[in-house]
Structure formats: C-alpha cells, structure tokens
Design an enzyme around this catalytic site. Structure first.
Site, PDB file in Angstrom:
ATOM      1  N   SER A   1     -10.889  26.216  23.824  1.00 39.88           N
ATOM      2  CA  SER A   1     -11.371  25.835  22.484  1.00 39.88           C
ATOM      3  C   SER A   1     -11.410  24.315  22.335  1.00 39.88           C
ATOM      4  CB  SER A   1     -10.441  26.389  21.402  1.00 39.88           C
ATOM      5  OG  SER A   1     -10.542  27.777  21.320  1.00 39.88           O
TER       6      SER A   1
ATOM      7  N   ASP B   1      -6.673  35.996  19.968  1.00 41.24           N
ATOM      8  CA  ASP B   1      -7.120  36.188  21.353  1.00 41.24           C
ATOM      9  C   ASP B   1      -6.053  36.851  22.226  1.00 41.24           C
ATOM     10  OD1 ASP B   1      -9.594  35.190  20.800  1.00 41.24           O
ATOM     11  OD2 ASP B   1      -9.149  33.154  21.451  1.00 41.24           O
TER      12      ASP B   1
ATOM     13  N   ARG C   1     -12.817  44.689  21.558  1.00 39.30           N
ATOM     14  CA  ARG C   1     -11.548  44.647  22.304  1.00 39.30           C
ATOM     15  C   ARG C   1     -10.571  45.740  21.890  1.00 39.30           C
ATOM     16  NH1 ARG C   1     -10.913  38.028  22.877  1.00 39.30           N
ATOM     17  NH2 ARG C   1     -12.122  37.904  24.810  1.00 39.30           N
TER      18      ARG C   1
ATOM     19  N   ARG D   1     -10.761  38.504  29.133  1.00 40.29           N
ATOM     20  CA  ARG D   1      -9.353  38.785  28.789  1.00 40.29           C
ATOM     21  C   ARG D   1      -8.973  40.231  29.127  1.00 40.29           C
ATOM     22  NH1 ARG D   1      -8.226  33.895  26.623  1.00 40.29           N
ATOM     23  NH2 ARG D   1      -9.720  33.042  25.145  1.00 40.29           N
TER      24      ARG D   1
HETATM   25  C1  S3P Z   1     -12.474  30.328  18.910  1.00 38.02           C
HETATM   26  C2  S3P Z   1     -12.215  31.000  17.760  1.00 38.02           C
HETATM   27  C3  S3P Z   1     -11.920  32.434  17.725  1.00 38.02           C
HETATM   28  C4  S3P Z   1     -11.482  32.921  19.092  1.00 38.02           C
HETATM   29  C5  S3P Z   1     -12.379  32.452  20.190  1.00 38.02           C
HETATM   30  C6  S3P Z   1     -12.420  30.946  20.244  1.00 38.02           C
HETATM   31  C7  S3P Z   1     -12.819  28.891  18.831  1.00 38.02           C
HETATM   32  O1  S3P Z   1     -13.094  33.135  17.350  1.00 38.02           O
HETATM   33  O2  S3P Z   1     -11.397  34.323  19.104  1.00 38.02           O
HETATM   34  O3  S3P Z   1     -11.922  32.929  21.437  1.00 38.02           O
HETATM   35  O4  S3P Z   1     -12.784  28.195  19.845  1.00 38.02           O
HETATM   36  O5  S3P Z   1     -13.111  28.468  17.714  1.00 38.02           O
HETATM   37  P1  S3P Z   1     -13.536  33.283  15.821  1.00 38.02           P
HETATM   38  O6  S3P Z   1     -13.945  31.977  15.300  1.00 38.02           O
HETATM   39  O7  S3P Z   1     -14.672  34.269  15.852  1.00 38.02           O
HETATM   40  O8  S3P Z   1     -12.338  33.819  15.113  1.00 38.02           O
END
Ligand code: S3P
Length: 435
Positions: free
Chosen positions: A23, A318, A349, A394
């Site tokens: 991220s 996650d 998931r 994952r």
């Molecule tokens: C992420 C936000 C999450 C997460 C994804 C990465 C990000 O998703 O599940 O793996 O980097 O902003 P959402 O924004 O859909 O909650």
C-alpha cells in the site's frame, strides 16, 4: 493440472525481513509522480502489483527507474505535466489500488483516459470511486456493470471543484482517490469515513508538501498547490509478515523475529487480535515516523480464538482470511463479523477460505457478512484436499501454510499469484524451516 507436493515441516526459526509494504509503495509512487522533481523511494516493493502502478505512471510520461530492488527514482514535472497515454488503455492488471488511486489522480487532469484490468479486477466494484469523484464534478463512466459500475472506466475532461464527501463504503482506496483529486483543486476537499481505514495516503501527502488536516474520521486537504519531490523509506509489509507470524503460531518448535515491519495502528489489528487470543508475541525497537516500524518476535502459541468485529474487522481487512484459517488451530474457533468487504477483493475471500477449509475437512461456515471456523479434528483432515487459490495471492499463501502443516499437494500454477504482493515467499519460508 500440475500439482506440487509440499512436505510437512516441524516448525520455523530465525529472523526474517518482510517484503516492503504494498500500500505504501503504491502511494509513494503516485505521490512522487504528482510531485515536481526527483523523488527517492527507498526499500520499495517490487511486485506484480506495484510494477503495474509503475507502468501506468510511465505511460503518463513519468520516469520511474529501478536502481536494483532497493531504490526507485521517480522524476516528474508534477501532476500538470501528465501526457495523454498513447497506449490506451492504462492497464491496471490485478491491482485495485492502482485502479482506484489513479482514477482520483487523473479525474481532474482535463484529459481522456481509459482504465482497464484483468478478469479479477473487471469483477470488482468501481462505482464506489466514481460516485464521490462525480460529486466533485468528475466525468467518469464505467463500461462494466458489476455492483453498479466496473472496469473498463472512461475518464473525460471535466471541471472539478472541491467538496465535502461522506464515505459510504469503508475503503482507504476511495478515501485516497478523493484526496489525490482534492489536492489538485483550489480550496478545501474533505472526506469523512464511518470507520477509520488505513491512513497511508494522508500520512505521506505532507511529505510531498500537501496541506492535510485530520480531525477524527475527517481528512481535509487544502488543494491547488504544486506537490514537491520527497525521499522516503517504505516499511515492511505487515500483511505479508502476517503469513510468517501465522506460520510460527501454528507449527510447534517455532520462534521468529520479523524485522522493521510497519505497525501503523490503522493496519496492525492482526497483532492486537492474536495477542488477545494468547499469542506469545513481543514488539521491540519501535521507531516513530510517518509510518512507524518495530521488530516483532513470535513463538508457537496456544490460541483461544474469539470474535472479530466492527473496527477490528476493518483494521485487519487483508488478514481476515488468514485469521479465519488460524481459527482451525484455536481452542474455541473464530467468528469474523462485518466482513462483507471481503467479497470484493481479488476474489470473494469469504467464499474462498470457507471452500478451502471445508475441502480440507475442517468446519467453516459462510453466513452473509459473517464467517466462522471451528477447531479442526485431526481424523477429518483429507491429505488429498484440492485447495484452490481463486487467482488470489493471499489465498494462495494460506494454502501453502496449510500444505506445509498437513503435507498436501497444491496447484503449481497457483504459486505465481503470490508475486502480486510477496515475491520469494516460498523460498523465504523454506529458509526458515526446521526439518
Ligand atoms: C488498500 C486498501 C484496502 C485493502 C487493499 C489495499 C490500499 O482495500 O484491502 O489490499 O492500499 O488502500 P479497500 O480500500 O477496498 O478497503
């Protein structure tokens, strides 16, 4: 289909440095591309997903150079200098973060662009980004109709304006899209969420000169100013480290120290949850900063299990499938509530983990927004279980852990998906094994 026989292991021991945070790397790249000058991203994640973001930025005329795998140099003239891509569409492959953040970045640019992705990304909801950006005057149209709007998405020139936006879905990607658009617009754009989601975007933006104000669940950006190049170091990815930590918990004879892992409180509920379940875990060498880090030591543990809900569900989003799998190895099992967002990830998931655990002979239930996993009974475990990745990195890593625990075959093709977030996972895990 070809399968790979995975041998049982007794435990894991040693030290491990997790891959850099996915991220944070996506955001560092995007902010560096929006900033004027040469930005340096130390310890970036180089994986399928982040390479997708790099390729999209290159198509917009930004220079992204990898100096080995330890440093990325990003040279840009700032967001006003993006070029219309000649190689339309901008291909976001499997990466929801790329797709949604790039939408926010490009919507105010007054240019045409098309974003598209692979089959998995085409099946994921994009209306959640289109709706708030449209409230700010963006002209975005989806050609897909999954959940009211999905890929491909067409971006057209529009005159956008700052606004106060309320988040309907708890999503850091949606929040980030609004903030990345807002920082390009004269005036104050604010985003108010119902549940706190990961805050990497608002944590990193000030490093690039953005004027960010955070008040509880509302993040505001005072926009219209250029962003300036910055240098930053990406922490280790807690979501990847979680697989090694989980391995240490479920194998006897294990003790692992994970170095320099990101412990941003909006991301690290996994640690809070397993500690509450009785995990033998210690956190040392804490370092503060825009993205705090620490070393984490964990040993084989007796886990009670329990309920995960509300805020904790969001902050461990996650890691929920992994926590579900851990439920098999607890005293009381686990119940994960308010988990509806898991249906919209790289695969559904909840369905994937419940399917695989049942296939293995464990007891797992899928009931809407909740899923439960009860402690396993050794005599029900099937050594010929056909675990599937569902095209999800994952889920694929969870299958590897289960295979190493019970000695199972897994599909060779499924291993490749792991490169989305954790290249070298199998090799690193093997290097830690006690045989
Ligand atoms: C992420 C936000 C999450 C997460 C994804 C990465 C990000 O998703 O599940 O793996 O980097 O902003 P959402 O924004 O859909 O909650």
């Amino acid at each position: 289909m070809e399968t790979l026989k995975i041998e049982r292991i007794r435990g894991i021991k040693g030290e491990f440095t997790p891959p850099p945070d996915k991220s944070v790397t996506h955001r560092a790249l995007i902010l560096a591309a929006m900033a004027d000058g040469l930005s340096l991203i130390h310890n970036p994640l180089i994986s399928f997903d982040t390479e997708t973001t790099m390729d999209v930025l290159r198509a917009l005329g930004v220079a992204v150079l990898c100096e080995g795998d330890r440093l990325l140099k990003v040279l840009s003239g700032g967001y006003k200098t993006f070029k219309s891509s000649e190689n339309l569409p901008l291909y976001c492959a499997n990466s929801g973060t790329t797709a949604r953040l790039i939408m926010g970045m490009l919507a105010p640019r007054g240019m045409y662009a098309v974003l598209d992705g692979d089959d998995s990304l085409r099946g994921r909801p994009m209306q959640r980004v289109i709706t708030p950006l449209s409230k700010m005057g963006a002209d975005l149209q989806s050609a897909g109709n999954i959940c009211g709007g999905s890929m491909p998405v067409y971006i057209k020139p529009a005159s956008m304006f700052p606004a106060g936006v309320k988040g309907d879905v708890p999503s850091a990607q949606v929040k980030s899209a609004v903030l990345l658009a807002g920082t390009q617009l004269d005036g104050i754009t604010s985003y108010t969420e119902r549940l706190k989601t990961r805050d990497h975007t608002e944590a990193l933006m000030p490093l690039f000169g953005a004027d960010i104000n955070i008040n509880d669940l509302t993040v505001s950006v005072s926009g219209g100013y250029p962003l300036t190049a910055a240098a930053l170091t990406v922490p280790g990815d807690i979501s990847s480290a979680a697989f090694i930590i989980a391995a240490a918990l479920i194998f006897d004879n294990s003790e692992i120290t994970v170095r320099s892992v990101g412990i941003n409180p909006t991301r690290s509920a996994f640690l809070e949850i397993i500690r509450k379940w009785g995990a033998d875990i210690s956190i040392d060498n804490m370092k503060s900063g825009a993205e705090p880090t620490a070393d984490i030591t964990v040993r084989s543990s007796f886990l009670t299990g329990g309920v995960i809900e509300k805020d904790l569900t969001q902050k461990a989003i996650d890691e929920l499938p992994l926590l579900g799998m851990l439920g098999m190895f607890t005293q009381n099992g686990v119940e994960i509530r308010n988990a509806e967002e898991l249906r919209f990830k790289e695969c559904d998931r909840i369905a994937a983990i419940v399917n695989n655990l049942r296939e293995l002979g464990a007891d797992a239930q899928d009931s809407g927004n909740t899923f439960t996993v009860t402690p396993y009974n050794k005599k029900n475990i099937k050594s010929d279980a056909g675990l599937r990745s569902f095209g999800d990195h994952r889920i694929s890593m969870i299958n590897v852990l289960l295979a190493k625990r019970f000695g199972l075959n897994i599909l060779s093709g499924d291993i490749n998906y792991i490169n989305v977030s954790f290249p070298g996972f199998l090799e690193q895990l093997s290097g830690l094994e006690v045989t």
